[in-house]
Design an enzyme around this catalytic site. Structure first.
Site, PDB file in Angstrom:
ATOM      1  N   GLY A  58       0.787  -1.227   0.000  1.00  0.00           N
ATOM      2  CA  GLY A  58       0.000   0.000   0.000  1.00  0.00           C
ATOM      3  C   GLY A  58       0.814   1.269   0.000  1.00  0.00           C
ATOM      4  O   GLY A  58       0.268   2.332   0.307  1.00  0.00           O
ATOM      5  N   TRP A  60       2.152   2.893  -2.642  1.00  0.00           N
ATOM      6  CA  TRP A  60       1.689   3.782  -3.714  1.00  0.00           C
ATOM      7  C   TRP A  60       0.304   4.335  -3.401  1.00  0.00           C
ATOM      8  O   TRP A  60      -0.035   5.452  -3.798  1.00  0.00           O
ATOM      9  CB  TRP A  60       1.706   3.042  -5.048  1.00  0.00           C
ATOM     10  CG  TRP A  60       3.083   2.965  -5.650  1.00  0.00           C
ATOM     11  CD1 TRP A  60       4.248   2.960  -4.976  1.00  0.00           C
ATOM     12  CD2 TRP A  60       3.420   2.891  -7.041  1.00  0.00           C
ATOM     13  NE1 TRP A  60       5.307   2.876  -5.843  1.00  0.00           N
ATOM     14  CE2 TRP A  60       4.830   2.836  -7.120  1.00  0.00           C
ATOM     15  CE3 TRP A  60       2.677   2.850  -8.209  1.00  0.00           C
ATOM     16  CZ2 TRP A  60       5.504   2.748  -8.335  1.00  0.00           C
ATOM     17  CZ3 TRP A  60       3.349   2.763  -9.422  1.00  0.00           C
ATOM     18  CH2 TRP A  60       4.748   2.719  -9.493  1.00  0.00           C
ATOM     19  N   ASP A  94      -7.641 -11.302  -8.153  1.00  0.00           N
ATOM     20  CA  ASP A  94      -6.698 -11.439  -9.256  1.00  0.00           C
ATOM     21  C   ASP A  94      -7.100 -10.480 -10.372  1.00  0.00           C
ATOM     22  O   ASP A  94      -8.271 -10.420 -10.769  1.00  0.00           O
ATOM     23  CB  ASP A  94      -6.698 -12.882  -9.758  1.00  0.00           C
ATOM     24  CG  ASP A  94      -5.607 -13.131 -10.786  1.00  0.00           C
ATOM     25  OD1 ASP A  94      -4.794 -12.208 -11.024  1.00  0.00           O
ATOM     26  OD2 ASP A  94      -5.560 -14.239 -11.350  1.00  0.00           O
ATOM     27  N   LYS A 159       5.657  -0.710 -14.229  1.00  0.00           N
ATOM     28  CA  LYS A 159       7.046  -1.141 -14.061  1.00  0.00           C
ATOM     29  C   LYS A 159       7.351  -2.221 -15.084  1.00  0.00           C
ATOM     30  O   LYS A 159       6.556  -3.149 -15.280  1.00  0.00           O
ATOM     31  CB  LYS A 159       7.260  -1.666 -12.643  1.00  0.00           C
ATOM     32  CG  LYS A 159       8.671  -2.204 -12.399  1.00  0.00           C
ATOM     33  CD  LYS A 159       8.907  -2.495 -10.936  1.00  0.00           C
ATOM     34  CE  LYS A 159       8.054  -3.636 -10.435  1.00  0.00           C
ATOM     35  NZ  LYS A 159       8.361  -3.996  -9.050  1.00  0.00           N
TER      36      LYS A 159
END
Length: 921
Positions: A58, A60, A94, A159
């Site tokens: 958590g 970000w 998911d 990323k």
């Protein structure tokens, strides 16, 4: 001693950003990556909706909650649960599942995300190639989820690991976003292969090919053998494969685009200049490939020289064939057209005639006859296809409407469609010419009254006669609407009194005849007339009801028209009768309760409310009625008085709170003047001569004296509480203003404002807000602040009591020591010197007992203090060296003493004797 080594694990992750994250409260050092990215690209300050994929733990989310505007929607998704973060919504799911998409749609509703951030990584530990592909696949899956919820012009931050699939991902990003930039923030470790890609300006295409976001197609590796076959079919020699000339289409149609050669030269090819025979160019199939692969078209062979004699081969064509690398699009098209003409001239291609075209168009085809089953199947297929086409068209239309609705909601262009739906058709008053009729509210209230009590025949006739007035007359309609508005306002006040105790107390003060506002000095005759009218009216009417009745009686009517007078008279009678009936229903007497106890009469109108609810409602109305101040002077028995006291407790509390909050300005004036009572019009009623206007003893305002005495007592005990009161007091003390001036200021044009004909709700609002502003001075504010500072500087009750107890104990010790000193002083057996020493010891002991004994400081004998001789560094006063062994032994000694029931002391303590050296039994 050696220097303590700094902990370094996991390739130096405990760097400065690790400690900064602990200091600033971030859950991970990765939060500074997003902070630095936002500092460079500034995408969080403009976003209103954010989705964080793979958000655990958590960090970000904390950054987004800190930098995004207030009331922003922030959603975090991860496989593992996330501890709650302020201003964020998190759930575990998911990102590849449909359940995750459904839950996001439920949370976002009609919103679109302005930014989607992704800082996830798969479980690594296998081969590096496999880990890199798993990371690229996870990035592509996050992009697939992002394009579903991103708005046009949105931002996607992800990323990516440097690998062979990195270029494929960048190509996909460039197709979907206007600006794509890769960067590596300083908080990212240098040994890590991660980089961050910031994609800005989402294009929001209407449709995206599923293969475009499929890892099997995006990361698909091309087969070199298939590429070689394609090059041979295109006519590209093997010597040119892998060079810039191999991409013939790019060289022909995009000549300015330069492709660098990164794969070297073909085997055996030592030159960069390649020539093509003109006849090979004419007979070849891949024209574009040859034009992009070769540098020159030569006419050296015998067959090629014959082409020079053709009329289409002019000087421009020969010049273009000499150097193909400098040609443009127009020149290449001219060469291709020249090739077509030469092929027609040489007979390689035959021109199509009109007869051949017509024959091709009119070519007949034999159609086999279809049996009945085939026709039925074809008809069913056609009908199914038509139904499917209609369904697709309808679905497309609904989607377009949904998109328009979502766009309107995002632009806040929606209009509430339920305006007026709560008003039924029978309440609109159809047929009377007005769209909205206030009489509908009165009809509803009358229907409720009919359900509670039977209306007599003459009452109903009066109501009907008041309803069927001449609507064509605007003055009559206006007066009727005013009466209806007053009735609705009375109903509102009744409901408000049932709910709010403050409002009930305020209305009780307004209903009191003693609180009626001053309307000027009248003659004795007028006063006598007013007294007669007051005696004829209901005793429950107070000052406010007198104003209403006076307003109705002083209305001017048209004396020329007798019909208008008759209508107005009937209307006034109906209004007064309705008010009287409301009071009768609100204050049920003993007769009414007896009537209620009788069996109900048969009527066409039946109430849907049960008898228990009706009785509860009547009890509430009865309690509200008996809360009137007029009933407080009645003599009650002990039980009734106790119940009345309990019922009025809330009203008294509410009256005190409202008096403290709303009437500060009025109290300030009265506090300064002492006997001056300031009303809403801010002036004092001057008493007349006692000889002319003598007030009887029974009519003397005792409550007013009690109120003034209470105000004087409050001022004497607590002082002036408001800035207005302090300002007036300073002005009076400094001779800036006199009492007569204050009285003159109370007389203004506002005291004689004509309030006749004004609605009740307007008068209530004016009475609450229409007040004169008393100027305050800077000195008054400063005096109040100094007084408040003095009050704040006082200690709290607990501290003051503790200091008093300490002082009392000290005085007791001194008193006890003084008694002992007197006893010693009276003893004649000892000398004066001994008396003096003994008394000094007693006094010193009494003073010493008040002082707190300093505790012994414990110093642990480890580290730099291990084996230290002398006072440790940094210690003051008494100290004791301890070590873990001593601590354990002391605990064991206490535990043993507790088990044996012994008291700790010097008599019980025994010296330690080593095992085997004690006395033998």
């Amino acid at each position: 001693m050696g220097k303590k080594q700094e902990k370094k694990t996991a390739k130096g992750r405990l760097d400065k950003f690790y400690w900064l994250a602990k200091e600033q409260g971030y859950r991970s050092r990765a939060a500074f990556k997003l902070v630095q990215l936002n500092k460079k690209f500034n995408f969080l300050e403009k976003a209103r909706c954010c989705i964080d994929l793979c958000a655990a733990p958590g960090g970000w989310l904390q950054v987004a909650s800190k930098f995004m505007p207030a009331n922003s929607l922030i959603v975090g998704v991860d496989l593992v649960p996330i501890k709650p973060i302020p201003r964020t919504i998190t759930f575990a799911e998911d990102i590849n599942s449909y359940k995750c998409r459904d839950q996001l749609r439920q949370i976002l509703k009609d919103w679109k995300a302005d930014i989607v951030i992704h800082d996830g990584a798969p479980n690594v530990g296998t081969a590096w190639v496999q880990d890199a592909y798993a990371q690229s696949e996870l990035t592509l899956q996050s992009l697939r989820l992002a394009v579903e919820f991103l708005t046009a012009g949105g931002t996607f931050v992800t990323k990516v690991f440097r690998s062979k699939d990195y270029n494929n991902l960048l190509w996909v990003f460039n197709q979907l976003f206007k600006k794509v930039e890769a960067t590596k923030p300083s908080s990212s470790r240098n040994v890590s292969a991660e980089i961050f890609v910031v994609c800005q300006g989402y294009k929001n295409p209407a449709r995206i090919d599923p293969k475009f976001l499929d890892p099997r197609h995006v990361f698909k590796e091309l087969d070199p053998a298939s590429l070689a076959d394609q090059d041979q079919e295109a006519g590209v020699p093997l010597s040119l494969k892998g060079t810039s000339a191999g991409n013939a289409h790019a060289n022909v149609f995009e000549p300015k685009k330069i492709r660098r050669n990164r794969e070297g030269y073909a085997d055996g090819d030592y030159t960069l200049f390649h020539s093509l025979d003109a006849m090979d160019f004419i007979k070849g199939q891949d024209v574009i490939g040859m034009l992009g692969s070769y540098n020159q078209i030569s006419f050296e062979s015998d067959e090629s020289k014959k082409l020079l004699s053709l009329p289409d081969t002019n000087d421009e064509m020969r010049e273009n064939c000499s150097d193909l690398k400098v040609l443009g699009k127009k020149d290449f098209r001219n060469l291709m057209n020249w090739r077509k003409e030469v092929r027609l001239a040489l007979g390689i291609d035959l021109p199509k005639s009109k007869h051949q075209d017509l024959a091709e168009q009119t070519q007949t085809v034999e159609v086999e006859e279809m049996d009945e089953d085939d026709q039925i199947d074809d008809e069913l297929a056609r009908l199914n296809e038509e139904a499917a086409r209609k369904a697709r068209k309808e679905r497309r239309r609904k989607n377009e409407l949904r998109q328009k609705k979502i766009l309107k909601m995002q632009l806040q262009m929606t209009t509430p469609m339920d305006i007026g739906m709560d008003v039924m058709d029978d309440q609109l008053g159809a047929g009377n010419g007005d769209m909205f009729e206030i009489s509908s509210g009165e009809r509803v209230s009358k229907k409720a009254l009919i359900q509670q009590a039977d209306v007599s025949d003459d009452e109903s006739e009066t109501i009907v006669s008041s309803q069927h007035t001449d609507d064509d007359d605007p003055e009559t309609r206006a007066r009727r609407l005013d009466a209806e508005m007053d009735a609705l306002y009375d109903e509102f006040k009744q409901k408000q009194s049932e709910r709010d105790a403050k409002f009930r107390a305020k209305q009780a003060r307004l209903q009191d005849a003693k609180n009626d506002s001053w309307h000027g000095i009248k003659d004795d005759e007028e006063n006598d007339e007013d007294d007669d009218e007051a005696n004829l009216s209901d005793e429950s009417e107070g000052g406010y009801d007198l104003v209403q009745r006076r307003k109705e009686q002083e209305e001017t009517f048209d004396t020329d028209d007798e019909e208008d007078e008759e209508d107005e008279r009937l209307e006034r009678e109906a209004t007064q009768h309705s008010k009287k009936r409301k009071r009768d229903l609100a204050a049920p007497t003993a007769d009414s309760f007896e009537m209620d106890a009788k069996p109900p009469k048969r009527s066409l109108v039946h109430s849907l409310v049960s008898d228990a609810d009706v009785s509860a409602q009547q009890s509430r109305e009865a309690s509200i009625w008996f809360d009137n101040p007029l009933f407080k002077d009645l003599e009650l028995d002990e039980q009734d008085a106790q119940e009345a006291l309990e019922d009025d407790q809330d009203d008294e509390d509410a009256w005190e709170e409202e008096q403290d909050d709303e009437d500060d300005a009025e109290e300030s004036d009265s506090e300064v003047e002492g006997e001056q009572e300031v009303e809403d019009d801010d002036f004092e009623v001057v008493p007349q001569d006692q000889e002319e206007h003598a007030i009887p003893d029974e009519e003397w305002d005792l409550n007013g004296e009690d109120e003034e005495a209470g105000k004087q007592k409050r001022i004497k005990d607590h002082g002036l509480a408001t800035a207005e009161a302090v300002a007036l007091a300073q002005a009076l003390v400094n001779r800036q203003i006199t009492k007569e001036d204050l009285m003159d200021q109370g007389f203004s044009k506002h005291n004689f404002v004509d309030k006749d004909g004004l609605p009740t709700w307007f008068l209530d609002d004016e009475q609450k807000h229409y007040k004169a502003n008393i100027p305050i001075t800077k000195e008054a504010i400063q005096a109040l602040r100094e007084r408040q500072r003095a009050l704040d500087a006082r200690p709290i009750k607990k501290v003051a009591e503790a200091k008093a107890r300490k002082k009392m104990r000290t005085l007791r010790r001194l008193e006890k020591a003084q008694k002992k000193a007197e006893t010693i002083n009276e003893n004649e057996d000892i000398s004066e010197k001994e008396k003096s020493n003994t008394i000094n010891k007693l006094l010193a002991k009494s003073v010493k007992g008040a002082q707190k004994k300093k505790e012994v400081q414990l110093v642990v004998a480890k580290g730099v203090n291990r084996g230290l001789k002398g006072r440790p560094k940094g210690t003051k006063g008494r100290y004791k060296m301890v070590d873990p062994r001593m601590k354990k032994e002391l605990r064991a000694f206490k535990r043993k003493a507790k088990r044996d029931g012994k008291k700790l002391g010097s008599s019980n303590s025994k010296p330690r004797v080593p095992k085997g050296y004690g006395p033998r039994n």
